[in-house]
Design an enzyme around this catalytic site. Sequence first.
Site, PDB file in Angstrom:
ATOM      1  N   LYS A 296       1.193  -1.291  -0.160  1.00 40.10           N
ATOM      2  CA  LYS A 296       0.214   0.063   0.280  1.00 40.10           C
ATOM      3  C   LYS A 296       0.889   1.064   0.392  1.00 40.10           C
ATOM      4  O   LYS A 296       2.262   1.663   0.405  1.00 40.10           O
ATOM      5  CB  LYS A 296      -0.951   0.081   1.059  1.00 40.10           C
ATOM      6  CG  LYS A 296      -0.425   0.385   2.924  1.00 40.10           C
ATOM      7  CD  LYS A 296      -1.326   1.219   3.209  1.00 40.10           C
ATOM      8  CE  LYS A 296      -0.237   1.253   4.921  1.00 40.10           C
ATOM      9  NZ  LYS A 296      -0.666   1.583   5.944  1.00 40.10           N
TER      10      LYS A 296
ATOM     11  N   ASP B 128      -0.412  -6.836   2.145  1.00 41.24           N
ATOM     12  CA  ASP B 128      -1.014  -6.433   3.268  1.00 41.24           C
ATOM     13  C   ASP B 128      -0.922  -6.570   4.979  1.00 41.24           C
ATOM     14  O   ASP B 128      -0.696  -7.965   4.940  1.00 41.24           O
ATOM     15  CB  ASP B 128      -2.293  -6.262   3.189  1.00 41.24           C
ATOM     16  CG  ASP B 128      -3.030  -5.372   4.536  1.00 41.24           C
ATOM     17  OD1 ASP B 128      -2.732  -4.828   5.646  1.00 41.24           O
ATOM     18  OD2 ASP B 128      -4.417  -4.991   4.085  1.00 41.24           O
ATOM     19  N   HIS B 129       0.494  -6.349   5.533  1.00 38.79           N
ATOM     20  CA  HIS B 129       1.460  -6.932   5.975  1.00 38.79           C
ATOM     21  C   HIS B 129       0.310  -7.211   7.436  1.00 38.79           C
ATOM     22  O   HIS B 129       0.622  -8.637   8.238  1.00 38.79           O
ATOM     23  CB  HIS B 129       2.749  -6.444   6.795  1.00 38.79           C
ATOM     24  CG  HIS B 129       2.078  -5.177   7.575  1.00 38.79           C
ATOM     25  ND1 HIS B 129       1.975  -3.865   7.138  1.00 38.79           N
ATOM     26  CD2 HIS B 129       1.940  -5.084   8.959  1.00 38.79           C
ATOM     27  CE1 HIS B 129       1.758  -3.024   7.701  1.00 38.79           C
ATOM     28  NE2 HIS B 129       1.551  -3.328   8.713  1.00 38.79           N
TER      29      HIS B 129
ATOM     30  N   LYS C 171       0.205 -11.471   9.881  1.00 40.49           N
ATOM     31  CA  LYS C 171       0.563 -11.449  11.346  1.00 40.49           C
ATOM     32  C   LYS C 171      -0.018 -12.746  11.637  1.00 40.49           C
ATOM     33  O   LYS C 171      -1.040 -13.165  11.202  1.00 40.49           O
ATOM     34  CB  LYS C 171      -0.984 -10.325  12.040  1.00 40.49           C
ATOM     35  CG  LYS C 171      -0.283  -9.153  11.889  1.00 40.49           C
ATOM     36  CD  LYS C 171      -0.727  -8.066  13.101  1.00 40.49           C
ATOM     37  CE  LYS C 171       0.294  -7.011  12.459  1.00 40.49           C
ATOM     38  NZ  LYS C 171       1.498  -6.420  13.247  1.00 40.49           N
TER      39      LYS C 171
ATOM     40  N   GLU D   9      -3.140   3.333  17.255  1.00 40.98           N
ATOM     41  CA  GLU D   9      -2.223   3.883  17.980  1.00 40.98           C
ATOM     42  C   GLU D   9      -1.823   4.613  18.677  1.00 40.98           C
ATOM     43  O   GLU D   9      -2.508   5.511  18.811  1.00 40.98           O
ATOM     44  CB  GLU D   9      -1.459   4.373  16.240  1.00 40.98           C
ATOM     45  CG  GLU D   9      -1.391   3.004  15.258  1.00 40.98           C
ATOM     46  CD  GLU D   9      -1.258   3.103  13.776  1.00 40.98           C
ATOM     47  OE1 GLU D   9       0.271   3.466  13.785  1.00 40.98           O
ATOM     48  OE2 GLU D   9      -1.528   3.999  12.919  1.00 40.98           O
TER      49      GLU D   9
ATOM     50  N   HIS E   8      -5.943  -2.590   6.285  1.00 40.40           N
ATOM     51  CA  HIS E   8      -6.194  -3.011   6.793  1.00 40.40           C
ATOM     52  C   HIS E   8      -7.337  -3.668   7.204  1.00 40.40           C
ATOM     53  O   HIS E   8      -7.474  -4.774   7.893  1.00 40.40           O
ATOM     54  CB  HIS E   8      -5.494  -3.056   7.911  1.00 40.40           C
ATOM     55  CG  HIS E   8      -4.077  -2.408   7.585  1.00 40.40           C
ATOM     56  ND1 HIS E   8      -3.041  -2.971   6.562  1.00 40.40           N
ATOM     57  CD2 HIS E   8      -3.155  -0.899   7.432  1.00 40.40           C
ATOM     58  CE1 HIS E   8      -1.752  -2.429   6.463  1.00 40.40           C
ATOM     59  NE2 HIS E   8      -1.577  -1.093   6.599  1.00 40.40           N
TER      60      HIS E   8
ATOM     61  N   LYS F 203      -5.002   7.400  15.408  1.00 40.59           N
ATOM     62  CA  LYS F 203      -3.223   7.807  16.077  1.00 40.59           C
ATOM     63  C   LYS F 203      -3.877   8.735  17.088  1.00 40.59           C
ATOM     64  O   LYS F 203      -4.796   9.631  17.484  1.00 40.59           O
ATOM     65  CB  LYS F 203      -3.104   8.581  14.872  1.00 40.59           C
ATOM     66  CG  LYS F 203      -2.640   8.271  12.889  1.00 40.59           C
ATOM     67  CD  LYS F 203      -1.321   7.571  13.712  1.00 40.59           C
ATOM     68  CE  LYS F 203      -1.510   7.575  12.137  1.00 40.59           C
ATOM     69  NZ  LYS F 203      -0.545   6.223  12.108  1.00 40.59           N
TER      70      LYS F 203
HETATM   71  P1  NAP Z   1      11.435   5.055   2.422  1.00 41.98           P
HETATM   72  O1  NAP Z   1      12.389   5.999   3.444  1.00 41.98           O
HETATM   73  O2  NAP Z   1      10.758   7.505   1.730  1.00 41.98           O
HETATM   74  O3  NAP Z   1      12.505   4.541   0.749  1.00 41.98           O
HETATM   75  C1  NAP Z   1      12.150   5.239  -0.103  1.00 41.98           C
HETATM   76  C2  NAP Z   1      13.319   4.619  -1.042  1.00 41.98           C
HETATM   77  O4  NAP Z   1      12.859   4.890  -2.954  1.00 41.98           O
HETATM   78  C3  NAP Z   1      14.291   4.590  -1.331  1.00 41.98           C
HETATM   79  O5  NAP Z   1      15.365   3.681  -0.901  1.00 41.98           O
HETATM   80  C4  NAP Z   1      14.940   5.872  -1.885  1.00 41.98           C
HETATM   81  O6  NAP Z   1      15.925   5.466  -2.246  1.00 41.98           O
HETATM   82  C5  NAP Z   1      14.273   4.614  -3.302  1.00 41.98           C
HETATM   83  N1  NAP Z   1      13.943   5.942  -4.151  1.00 41.98           N
HETATM   84  C6  NAP Z   1      13.280   6.806  -4.884  1.00 41.98           C
HETATM   85  N2  NAP Z   1      13.514   7.424  -5.390  1.00 41.98           N
HETATM   86  C7  NAP Z   1      13.710   6.901  -5.762  1.00 41.98           C
HETATM   87  C8  NAP Z   1      13.660   7.069  -7.802  1.00 41.98           C
HETATM   88  N3  NAP Z   1      13.967   7.353  -8.883  1.00 41.98           N
HETATM   89  N4  NAP Z   1      14.436   5.714  -8.103  1.00 41.98           N
HETATM   90  C9  NAP Z   1      14.790   4.228  -7.041  1.00 41.98           C
HETATM   91  N5  NAP Z   1      14.618   4.277  -6.200  1.00 41.98           N
HETATM   92  C10 NAP Z   1      13.795   5.414  -5.765  1.00 41.98           C
HETATM   93  O7  NAP Z   1      10.398   4.961   2.354  1.00 41.98           O
HETATM   94  P2  NAP Z   1       9.647   3.954   2.976  1.00 41.98           P
HETATM   95  O8  NAP Z   1       9.285   4.317   3.967  1.00 41.98           O
HETATM   96  O9  NAP Z   1      10.585   2.827   2.493  1.00 41.98           O
HETATM   97  O10 NAP Z   1       8.293   3.152   2.436  1.00 41.98           O
HETATM   98  C11 NAP Z   1       8.236   2.090   1.290  1.00 41.98           C
HETATM   99  C12 NAP Z   1       7.217   2.422   0.457  1.00 41.98           C
HETATM  100  O11 NAP Z   1       6.610   1.045   1.072  1.00 41.98           O
HETATM  101  C13 NAP Z   1       6.111   3.540   0.508  1.00 41.98           C
HETATM  102  O12 NAP Z   1       5.399   3.065  -0.669  1.00 41.98           O
HETATM  103  C14 NAP Z   1       5.787   3.356   1.751  1.00 41.98           C
HETATM  104  O13 NAP Z   1       4.084   3.428   1.461  1.00 41.98           O
HETATM  105  C15 NAP Z   1       5.554   1.579   1.290  1.00 41.98           C
HETATM  106  N6  NAP Z   1       5.225   1.257   3.187  1.00 41.98           N
HETATM  107  C16 NAP Z   1       5.954   1.354   4.230  1.00 41.98           C
HETATM  108  C17 NAP Z   1       5.845   1.182   5.021  1.00 41.98           C
HETATM  109  C18 NAP Z   1       6.763   1.460   6.708  1.00 41.98           C
HETATM  110  O14 NAP Z   1       6.821   1.079   7.454  1.00 41.98           O
HETATM  111  N7  NAP Z   1       8.025   2.642   6.055  1.00 41.98           N
HETATM  112  C19 NAP Z   1       5.073   0.644   5.628  1.00 41.98           C
HETATM  113  C20 NAP Z   1       4.066  -0.209   5.343  1.00 41.98           C
HETATM  114  C21 NAP Z   1       3.926   0.660   3.253  1.00 41.98           C
HETATM  115  P3  NAP Z   1      17.350   6.391  -2.833  1.00 41.98           P
HETATM  116  O15 NAP Z   1      17.487   7.843  -2.789  1.00 41.98           O
HETATM  117  O16 NAP Z   1      18.490   5.921  -2.417  1.00 41.98           O
HETATM  118  O17 NAP Z   1      16.781   5.906  -4.118  1.00 41.98           O
END
Ligand code: NAP
Length: 487
Positions: A149, A178-179, A183, A217, A241, A333
């Site tokens: 998502k 959907d994590h 669970k 949360e 979720h 939240k």
């Molecule tokens: P993040 O910390 O912002 O990481 C984004 C990643 O994308 C970084 O590794 C960035 O690396 C890379 N990136 C950015 N622009 C890019 C491009 N043009 N080409 C290739 N790579 C690129 O985000 P995140 O929290 O890990 O989340 C990632 C995805 O998972 C999102 O869609 C988020 O909604 C989803 N998600 C996250 C969580 C969570 O717990 N964090 C939970 C559920 C869903 P560089 O800057 O090195 O390119």
Amino acid sequence: MAARVVPVEPFDLTVFGATGDLAKRKLLPALYHRMRAGQAPADSRIIGAARSDLNQESFRRMAEAALKEFVPAGDLDQRAVANLLAALDYVQVDAADPAGWPNLAKTLDGSTRVRAFYLSVAPDFFGQICERLQAADCLTPEARLVVEKPLGRDLDSAQSLNRRLASIFDERHVYRIDHYLGKETVQNLMALRFANALFEPLWNARHVDHVQITVAEQVGIGGRGAYYDQNGAMRDMMQNHLLQLLCLTAMEPPAAFEPKAVRDEKLKVLRSLKPIDGLTSVIRGQYRPTATEAGYKEDAGNPDSHTESFVALKAEVANWRWNGTPFYLRTGKRLRARMSEIAVVFKEAPHSIFPAESGWAPPNVLAIRLQPDEGITLSLTIKDPGPGGMRLREAPMDMTFAAAMGAKAGAMPDAYERLVMDVIRGDQTLFMRDDEVEAAWAWMDPVIHAAETASKPPAVYDSYSSGPEDALMLMHQDGRRWRDIEA
Ligand code: NAP
């Protein structure tokens, strides 16, 4: 007793966004745990891909630091860490730039193993990355795609994303995570319902008064302000979720525990949801500032924001099993505690044989707790011990999974461990199919539209409370009450 581990075949997993939060906090630790448990073979390859200027060595250093930060110290074992790090490689790519992609093709070249691409990046990049993978010849006929998502922000955008993914990957190879579905408790809900003869005869409107699903949360929107303000609780949590949890609670027994049968039954639930009035059956809220912490609007950086950080709604599944049994859903939240549960509240005993002084026999509640401390509690009315006559009291029959399995508290495998291994095994049972995602949006779209176009702003609620008063009223007007939000 250690769980039995069935190893998977060695695989090549490319993680886009390997330098990001999700990769560091969840994916690398999940892969570490599965490798340490002997399930992911050490000769598998995990290829990090992102724009950052890293090479194999510096990516390994980054991964090592992430493991130190996000794996409990007691679970870090030198040999297993070394095995994971040895499996890592790194390729620098930018979704927006064709350079670099031939290097990824070269890194993958010649391998006939299971090949999976995990897109841990913003969804705006999903289509572009798939197209670049195809153009650079990185795909094998059985290559798998993993996305998470947000999968669209309404029905139109979800359909267009699905079409774009389908132009490159067959639906059989698309894994929409959907994590919550990974669970242990959620899978146990299915075991509880379909591996025991006890509950299924009672699992219907004749015996169940209502169902409450809560995902609360304690944290605010923190550093995700701008992203969150574009989405709100309805898009960020309710559409995915909470509706998924509703589906697993309400679905008919599938013919088999296999992807098509399970997903068909979940889809039927989504399609049976009665349209609801977005103004009267839905309560939205925003958290207030405290003496020391900012409120929602300030956290969002948007003083005029009408986006909700809390939503509660009453849903009805219009089918034979559930006619007349409402499902109350709430998520938010900055609430009193971090707590997620599904509570199935049964009807009261039809008649009491005990004198009034014995006290009231509250209805039985089966609470399936997702966090904290995954487990199941069945509340029963029993006799208060002692010679004081027949006094009735409520007592929980409690099973915390970690304790029941003889594991340390907090030692339950993370959802991502299970889900990533399912991708490699090729088991889509716990992943959402394209039509499921679209059906969930089709039901949510009018609700979101009504809220967004209403002149009424979200009700303000105290931080660390149970949410807005109006949400309490949603239940009170039906003669019911929410369960306490407590850790
Ligand atoms: P993040 O910390 O912002 O990481 C984004 C990643 O994308 C970084 O590794 C960035 O690396 C890379 N990136 C950015 N622009 C890019 C491009 N043009 N080409 C290739 N790579 C690129 O985000 P995140 O929290 O890990 O989340 C990632 C995805 O998972 C999102 O869609 C988020 O909604 C989803 N998600 C996250 C969580 C969570 O717990 N964090 C939970 C559920 C869903 P560089 O800057 O090195 O390119």
